[in-house]
Design a protein around this motif. Sequence first.
Motif, short mmCIF file in Angstrom:
data_model
loop_
_atom_site.label_atom_id
_atom_site.label_comp_id
_atom_site.label_asym_id
_atom_site.label_seq_id
_atom_site.Cartn_x
_atom_site.Cartn_y
_atom_site.Cartn_z
N VAL A 12 0.58 -0.96 -0.12
CA VAL A 12 -0.32 -0.11 0.29
C VAL A 12 0.87 1.45 -0.27
CG1 VAL A 12 -1.86 1.48 1.40
CG2 VAL A 12 -2.25 -1.11 1.03
N MET A 13 1.98 1.42 0.61
CA MET A 13 2.97 2.24 0.39
C MET A 13 3.07 2.31 -0.56
SD MET A 13 6.63 3.13 3.05
CE MET A 13 5.82 3.41 4.72
N TYR A 14 4.03 1.64 -0.86
CA TYR A 14 4.52 1.64 -2.17
C TYR A 14 3.31 2.11 -3.61
CZ TYR A 14 6.67 0.05 -6.46
OH TYR A 14 7.40 0.31 -7.76
N LEU A 15 1.89 1.67 -3.69
CA LEU A 15 1.10 2.17 -4.39
C LEU A 15 0.62 3.89 -4.50
CD1 LEU A 15 -1.31 -1.17 -4.44
CD2 LEU A 15 0.57 0.17 -6.66
N GLN A 16 0.80 4.36 -2.74
CA GLN A 16 0.69 5.80 -2.49
C GLN A 16 1.57 6.31 -3.26
OE1 GLN A 16 0.42 5.30 1.27
NE2 GLN A 16 -1.88 5.61 1.61
N LYS B 282 3.37 10.28 -10.39
CA LYS B 282 2.43 10.82 -11.02
C LYS B 282 1.72 12.27 -10.66
CE LYS B 282 1.57 5.51 -12.68
NZ LYS B 282 0.63 4.65 -13.10
N SER B 283 1.36 12.51 -9.83
CA SER B 283 1.10 13.85 -9.28
C SER B 283 1.43 14.63 -9.59
CB SER B 283 -0.36 14.05 -8.72
OG SER B 283 -0.13 13.01 -7.39
#
Length: 75
Positions: free
Chosen positions: A64-68, A74-75
């Motif tokens: 989850v930390m990696y996906l965040q 990206k933003s």
Amino acid sequence: MSIQPNNPLHGITLEQIINDLVAHYGWEYMGYNIKIKCFTDNPSVKSSLTFLRKTPWARTKVEVMYLQMLKKRKS
């Protein structure tokens, strides 16, 4: 191997995830956010891999930390 276009973790190893997180955040930040001993006491990729492969709840938190992190990049 099946194609999983909606899975951002597909094809990424756990070792790569840890290395990317350490490069981006560092061990101290990771240990502060995910309170596991392999991030706080003498941290290493090897000890983290051993622990995370045996502990599904901790692996989920790291993923989850990696996906965040990817989302913020990206933003």
